[in-house]
Each structure stands twice: as C-alpha cells, then as structure tokens.
Motif scaffolding. Structure first.
Motif, PDB file in Angstrom:
ATOM      1  N   HIS A  21      -5.473  -0.175  10.532  1.00  6.97           N
ATOM      2  CA  HIS A  21      -4.396   0.060   8.813  1.00  6.97           C
ATOM      3  C   HIS A  21      -4.180  -1.401   8.671  1.00  6.97           C
ATOM      4  O   HIS A  21      -2.978  -1.081   7.389  1.00  6.97           O
ATOM      5  CB  HIS A  21      -3.424   1.440   8.444  1.00  6.97           C
ATOM      6  N   GLY A  55      -0.447   3.609  11.215  1.00  4.99           N
ATOM      7  CA  GLY A  55      -1.216   4.613  11.002  1.00  4.99           C
ATOM      8  C   GLY A  55      -2.348   4.372  11.802  1.00  4.99           C
ATOM      9  O   GLY A  55      -1.940   4.413  12.557  1.00  4.99           O
TER      10      GLY A  55
ATOM     11  N   TYR B 240       1.669   3.906   6.051  1.00  5.42           N
ATOM     12  CA  TYR B 240       0.518   3.133   5.732  1.00  5.42           C
ATOM     13  C   TYR B 240      -0.768   4.128   5.081  1.00  5.42           C
ATOM     14  O   TYR B 240      -1.895   2.267   5.369  1.00  5.42           O
ATOM     15  CB  TYR B 240       0.271   3.948   7.357  1.00  5.42           C
ATOM     16  N   GLU B 293      -0.322  11.649   7.586  1.00  3.26           N
ATOM     17  CA  GLU B 293      -0.917  11.310   8.628  1.00  3.26           C
ATOM     18  C   GLU B 293      -2.021  12.604   8.641  1.00  3.26           C
ATOM     19  O   GLU B 293      -3.575  12.525   8.571  1.00  3.26           O
ATOM     20  CB  GLU B 293      -0.045  10.471   9.581  1.00  3.26           C
TER      21      GLU B 293
END
Ligand code: SF4
Ligand code: SF4
Lengths: 138, 368
Positions: A21, A55, B240, B293
């Motif tokens: 990411h 991530g 993220y 996630e």
C-alpha cells in the motif's frame, strides 16, 4: 494447530500478486535521513514498525527493499530475537519474539550495532561472580 | 503467603533477575513494553530505569453489566506473552471470573486488598452500572453502585475498560431499560481513565496498566478521558485504505471489484472517520489484522452511543466529497504514510455523528 499469525490476509491485485500500500517508500526516506544523521553526527535512532499503520504487504515490501547484509544473529532472552544488518550498512532490523514465537516488537535501528547486542554491565558483574565461583570449585 | 509478600515488596527489576532474566532480556521486555504503550523506542532507557524500580501494584477488577467480552479480549492474548509478564507484575487481587475463591472468601480478598493497599490500588471496571433498580445487577447481594463506590473510595485511580464502563455501552442503548450509566457518571473525585472499545484491544488495556506500573502515573487523556497515545487519532487518519478514499475509490458491495481490490469501505458504512481507536496500528489477534484489513468497515465501537448511531451498514452522513476536499492527498517524504495524510477537525466529525438517524425499537420491528 495453525496459528493466527500464519493465516495470511491477502488483497488481490490485478496481476494476482500481493499488493502493498505504498507505505514502504516514505519509511525508506526516513531511514535515509536517519542514516545521514548517524554518519555525520553519530546520532543513533530507532523506528518502531509496529506503530505504523501498515496495510497488507507493506511490511514485506519494506523488508524486501532493505534486503539482507553480512550479519545475522539470534538472541535467546525471553524468547528468540532475530537481528540482522540489512543490505544498507548501519541499518539493522531487530525482530523480538516471545517464547511462543509471537512478535512483541519489530524495530529498525540505525547505528553501528543495535544497542541490545552489547554485553550489559549488570550481566558482566554477574558473569564475574559466576566465573569466580566456578574456579573455586577446581 | 510469605512468598507472596516477598514478591510484593520486590521491585520488578529484582524479581526478573531472581527469575534468571538477563539484562538483555530485561531491555527486550522494555522495548516490547514501549511498543505496547505506543511510546517511541527512544523512551526505552527511561522505561528501563522506571521499571527497574517499579513495585507490583494491586488491582481489583469489578465486573458489572457486561458480557465478559473485555476479559475474553484480554485473556485471549496467548501465554506467555509480554502482556502476561505484565500480569505477573501486577497483583490481580480480585476478579470474579478469573479468581478461584468465590462467595464470602472472594469478597474477603477484595476487602483485604483494599485495606492493605489503601490509597494505592487500581480499580478496573468492566460493565455499566444500573441505576433504575439495584436488583438488576448485584454481586454477593451488594448492588453494583454500592460495590463501585465502596471499592473506589480508597483507590488511586479507576480504569473503565470497555465501552460499557466508559460510556454505558450496549446496556445504555436506547431505551436503556436498566438506567445504565458509565463509571465516570458516578465517580467524580478520582481519576477515571476510559479504555473504550467493544471490546478494547488487549494491548491497549495492558498498555494503560503498564503505564501505571512503569511511571506510577496515568497517561495523558483526551476530552472523553481516553489515553491519547491510543485514542489520539481516528481510525480513518491511520487507515491504510485511506489513499483509496482520497482518490474516491470505494467498494459498493462486499463482493464487487472494489472490495476485492481492497478499496475504501466508507460507502459500506465504515465509521472510521468518526472513531478514535488504535486498531489500524495495534491491530487484533496478536497483530494478525484488523476489521478494515479483513474487509469490513469500522463499527465505531470505541465511541459513545455507537449502538444508537444508525445502522452499521449505512454510510456516514458526511458527504464524501466534503471529506476529500478538506483533507486532500499529500504525497512525499516527511508527510510519511498515506494513512497519516490530512486530518479533519473534530467538530466535522461531531456534526456528522449528531446528524445520524437513530434507530428505535419500532424501526427494528418494522425491518425484521
Ligand atoms: S472510511 Fe474506513 S475504510 Fe475508508 S479510509 Fe476511512 S477508515 Fe479506511
Ligand atoms: S475497527 Fe472500529 S469497530 Fe472495529 S474494533 Fe476497531 S474501533 Fe471497534
């Protein structure tokens, strides 16, 4: 039994490879600046990778980009820790695990040697006592 | 018993050395503790110095109107982890789910701990307190309110663990049949730390206890009484998937192309923009992953009244174009992570939360 950390979380990318990411590159810049500071001013530094909002794929990407250097160590203290110099001299990875093999800290240390590698004064004092006691037995 | 007393009077440094832990082991423990407390590694020497001299504090854990999920969260962190080491170094003197003693013996243990550590012990509370009728929740015939007031009277501080203790949580949800309130609504004369979450992240619970153990003080708190180190930034600011959000790339269903490519879950009801918690960094299940996630939006579980904040799958009522305009997306060194880019002010989020439609029992009946 399969452990939780062994279950990989993957996000599909069009090419079918694990996507990252884009968080590895900014950290590399931070490492570069830290390395420059260490080289010119001798200032050591350390980055806690667990405090970063990575991530899936980011950590793997960062470790891949840093690569492996000449030194690889293991330390047995409250579980196994792995310490290695990356392909960039002065940039070290310190991976602390507990007795179960679970990660308790993952750090990037910038310096000649990670601090925890040095023999510690307290342990040396203890070593003198133990060695002296052993000699008395002979 | 004598052994226990000796252990209590030993400092953490002494007791680790007695267990044969080397200085290196101790420094590793300090590095892990710093990471757990979300403090920078530069703090390790200070932590080492403080922990060396730290004494085991006595902890009394009270459970009121709760589901035991918070205790589950904590005890699911597998042994023998650093979290457990922390637990070896606090003296958990009363916890009615975990302790062996029951009935009068258990209550006697609580009273003994209060008496012996007057003014120094920590009270951890999970669950809300019913004020409508004391009979709704009582332990050993003592109402929750009475037990809380009595136990907290001699405490140094109170840690309200979980959204029920911190904000009333599920029992407090509309129409609040038991008249449930949070710890902070009752206790006004002692410091109360709110460790919210449904449940809270285990390392956040232990992180707060570790902070007290290490420095003998409580961490800096936000306006809702939550430790800044863990609750200082929103899920959205550290997510993220944020770069996708900023580019306007959203999953519209849980199985569309966007979902498979890991795009932003805002339109699927993610409450990340109004939720303050450490999930994006601390993560869950020993750092395996966290809800976003795993492909599901944040439910907002660490915020007050999240049960009444509209449906979990309804998008927040902040128009996403608005958010994008205000934050922008900045790339480059210094700004570091995409996830850290830009921050909305709190009032925008508060307004968004206020605009939420609330769901009544009638609505639920209609939908089912
Ligand atoms: S809305 Fe949710 S999924 Fe999207 S960036 Fe924010 S926190 Fe992440
Ligand atoms: S992602 Fe949101 S709902 Fe899920 S645990 Fe974290 S704060 Fe709670």
């Amino acid at each position: 039994m399969q452990r939780l950390q062994d279950i990989a979380i993957k996000v599909e990318s069009p090419e079918g490879v694990q996507a990252s990411h884009g968080n590895a590159l900014p950290i590399l810049y931070e490492i570069l600046h830290a390395l420059q500071r260490f080289s010119t001013e001798g200032e050591q530094s350390c980055i806690d990778l667990r405090s970063l909002p990575f991530g899936p794929g980011d950590e793997e990407e960062l470790l891949r980009l840093l690569g492996r250097g000449e030194i690889h160590m293991t330390m047995e203290a409250l579980g196994e820790s792995t310490i290695w110099e990356t392909a960039f001299s002065g940039v070290w990875i310190v991976d602390h695990r507990n007795a179960e093999g679970e990660r308790v800290a993952l750090q990037i240390e910038i310096g000649s040697v990670p601090q925890i590698v040095f023999s510690q004064q307290e342990d040396i004092v203890d070593a003198i006592d133990r060695l002296a006691a052993q000699l008395k037995e002979h | 018993m004598a052994d226990d007393r000796k252990k209590l009077s030993m400092t953490l440094g002494e007791s680790l050395r007695q267990q044969g832990v080397s200085r290196r082991g101790f420094l590793k423990y300090c590095a892990a503790t710093a990471s757990m407390m979300a403090l920078p590694p530069t703090m390790v020497p200070a932590i080492a110095q403080a922990l060396e001299k730290a004494k085991r504090p006595s902890v009394i854990w009270l459970s009121f109107q709760e589901c035991t999920g918070c205790t589950e969260s904590l005890t699911r962190s597998h042994s023998p982890s650093v979290e457990n080491l922390i637990f070896d170094h606090i003296s958990l003197d009363y916890h009615h789910t975990l302790q062996v003693a029951s009935g009068d013996a258990a209550e006697a243990a609580r009273e003994a701990a209060m008496h012996e550590n007057e003014g120094k012990y920590i009270v951890v509370v999970d669950g809300s307190i019913p004020l409508a009728n004391p009979g709704y929740s009582a332990i050993a015939g003592i109402s929750n309110l009475q037990m809380l007031e009595e136990t907290v009277a001699g405490a140094a501080a109170v840690v309200a663990v979980g959204s029920c203790a911190a904000f009333g949580g599920l029992p407090h949800a509309n129409p609040n049949p038991t008249g449930a309130v949070s710890v902070g609504e009752i206790i006004k004369d002692k410091p109360v730390v709110n460790v919210s979450g449904c449940p809270p992240i285990p390392t956040v619970i232990t992180g707060v206890l570790a902070h007290f153990l290490t420095f003998g003080s409580l961490p800096e708190l936000d306006a809702l009484g939550r430790p800044m180190v863990f609750f200082g930034q929103s899920i959205h600011d550290r997510c993220y998937r944020r770069p996708f959000y900023d580019k306007g790339l959203f999953a519209e269903t849980f199985d569309d192309e966007g979902a498979r490519k890991g795009w932003c879950l805002f339109r699927l009801g993610c409450k990340g923009p109004m939720t303050y918690n450490a999930c994006a960094t601390a993560k869950w299940n020993q750092g395996t992953s966290w809800p976003v996630e795993s492909g599901h939006g944040c439910l907002g579980c660490s915020e007050p009244d999240f049960w009444d904040a509209g449906g979990f799958y309804n998008a927040l009522s902040i128009p996403d174009s608005d958010l994008t305009r205000k934050t922008g997306y900045v790339v480059g060194a210094g700004v570091a992570l995409g996830a850290v880019a830009g921050a909305l002010n709190r009032s925008t989020r508060a307004k968004a939360a206020a605009k939420h439609e609330t769901v009544t029992i009638e609505d639920l009946d209609k939908k089912s």
